[in-house]
Design a protein around this motif. Sequence first.
Motif, short mmCIF file in Angstrom:
data_model
loop_
_atom_site.label_atom_id
_atom_site.label_comp_id
_atom_site.label_asym_id
_atom_site.label_seq_id
_atom_site.Cartn_x
_atom_site.Cartn_y
_atom_site.Cartn_z
N TYR A 49 43.13 104.04 -66.83
CA TYR A 49 43.12 105.38 -67.43
C TYR A 49 43.47 106.45 -66.41
CZ TYR A 49 40.95 103.40 -71.63
OH TYR A 49 40.69 102.69 -72.76
N GLN A 50 43.03 106.23 -65.16
CA GLN A 50 43.36 107.20 -64.11
C GLN A 50 44.86 107.25 -63.89
OE1 GLN A 50 44.47 106.49 -60.67
NE2 GLN A 50 44.49 108.70 -60.23
N ILE A 51 45.53 106.09 -63.93
CA ILE A 51 46.97 106.05 -63.76
C ILE A 51 47.68 106.72 -64.94
CG2 ILE A 51 48.97 104.50 -63.73
CD1 ILE A 51 47.25 102.54 -62.10
N ILE A 52 47.20 106.44 -66.15
CA ILE A 52 47.83 107.03 -67.34
C ILE A 52 47.75 108.55 -67.30
CG2 ILE A 52 47.59 107.34 -69.84
CD1 ILE A 52 46.77 104.39 -69.99
N ILE A 327 51.71 102.12 -66.13
CA ILE A 327 50.78 100.99 -65.98
C ILE A 327 51.54 99.67 -65.86
CG2 ILE A 327 48.89 102.16 -67.15
CD1 ILE A 327 49.48 100.58 -69.64
N ASP A 328 52.78 99.61 -66.37
CA ASP A 328 53.59 98.42 -66.17
C ASP A 328 53.90 98.19 -64.70
OD1 ASP A 328 53.89 97.13 -68.55
OD2 ASP A 328 55.74 98.11 -69.13
N VAL A 329 54.01 99.30 -63.96
CA VAL A 329 54.41 99.22 -62.56
C VAL A 329 53.21 98.98 -61.64
CG1 VAL A 329 55.52 100.48 -60.67
CG2 VAL A 329 56.35 100.75 -63.01
N PHE A 330 52.11 99.68 -61.91
CA PHE A 330 50.99 99.69 -60.97
C PHE A 330 49.83 98.79 -61.35
CE2 PHE A 330 53.06 103.89 -60.58
CZ PHE A 330 53.43 103.83 -59.25
N THR A 331 49.85 98.18 -62.53
CA THR A 331 48.77 97.29 -62.94
C THR A 331 49.34 96.05 -63.62
OG1 THR A 331 48.45 98.12 -65.22
CG2 THR A 331 47.40 99.37 -63.44
N GLU A 332 48.45 95.14 -63.96
CA GLU A 332 48.84 93.94 -64.69
C GLU A 332 48.72 94.15 -66.20
OE1 GLU A 332 50.09 91.19 -63.31
OE2 GLU A 332 49.98 92.21 -61.37
N VAL A 333 48.38 95.35 -66.60
CA VAL A 333 48.19 95.65 -68.02
C VAL A 333 49.54 95.91 -68.66
CG1 VAL A 333 47.09 97.22 -69.67
CG2 VAL A 333 45.93 96.64 -67.53
#
Length: 372
Positions: A49-52, A327-333
């Motif tokens: 959520y912080q990234i979003i 989130i595609d770039v910085f997480t596995e979500v």
Amino acid sequence: MASQHTKRPLFGTKTLIGLLTPLVAITLALFIGGLIIVVFIGENPFKVYQIIFSTALGNLDGWGNVLYRATPLIFTALAVALAFQCGLFNIGGEGQMVIGGFALTWVGFTFTGLPSALLIPLCVVAGAAAGAIWGAIPGLLKARLGVHEVVNTIMMNWIGVALIQFLTMTYKPANSMIPQTMLIADAAKLSRLAVYLNPLGIKLPKSNQLNMAFFLAIAVVLLIWYILSRTKIGYEIKAVGFNTAAAECAGISVAKNTVMAMAMSGAVAGLAGVNQVMGYKYCFQYGVFEGIGFDGIGVALIGKNNPFGVVLAAMLFGILDHGGLAIDVFTEVPREIIMVLKAIILIFVVVSGEITKRMMVFMQKKKGGTTV
């Protein structure tokens, strides 16, 4: 001696509940989304959520992209909200939007000799007029034959999309491998806000897609609010939506207002192409329209079919759409979690709306039927 006039509170109970309900629903939806992220993906939901939200709201470029994404949703959601005021469920925004979008594109690449002062308004009017015609057809079928508008608008969506895809290929440049029309004239293009903000020291990247269509969207919001709350037309539309039998007894034409509400609704949806074509692609590509009409239904429901609520709900979807890219770039979500969040938010808003309605009925009964 007690005063005979009781001072009314600034916000009544009904208003406060109406304001809090979507906020509670969104909070619960984010909580459920967080559980899904933890249990099924194994990521930290706070990080996600912080990234979003930091991507969407952490800088001016993010804000610009959020408002750009919110702009077409404002148009399609307003279309749903306007029809709903007349007791109609217009889910044909997708078809009305692409019909209007193609119409203004056709004007833009056909009348290339006109100056901007004439061509831009002509394109806008063409988009609204085409959307109005496409919206009026199911309205007329409802008024004259009693055919339900949900069935009508679903069918009109498929007809509209198929027709426009055919016309797109008809007007496709000979050397293009992409299914798109010819480019509109330079005089029909809308300026991006970076052109005006950067000389003022507000550094919005030139690549940012936020354009003048956003101000048109806000103007339409104010216009719809004024029509619904300050004019005879708006009064009659709402009267029909509230109680058709009572409206007829009062001399209000249900058939006329049904057709008019659907035509106005279609006109607003048709304006979404101003942002997607005149402010972004400069040609018609169905891909940049796809799904916006259906997302507008969710935005309208979250915004409680209120013109100003629609703006806030559209911004929420804009935040999720733009922030979800990161989130595609910085997480596995996977990015698809954004669709899940939208669906959960919508479910909670609908459920909480029904709970609110029952609470208000209970409170009115408790107070002896007086208005809260």
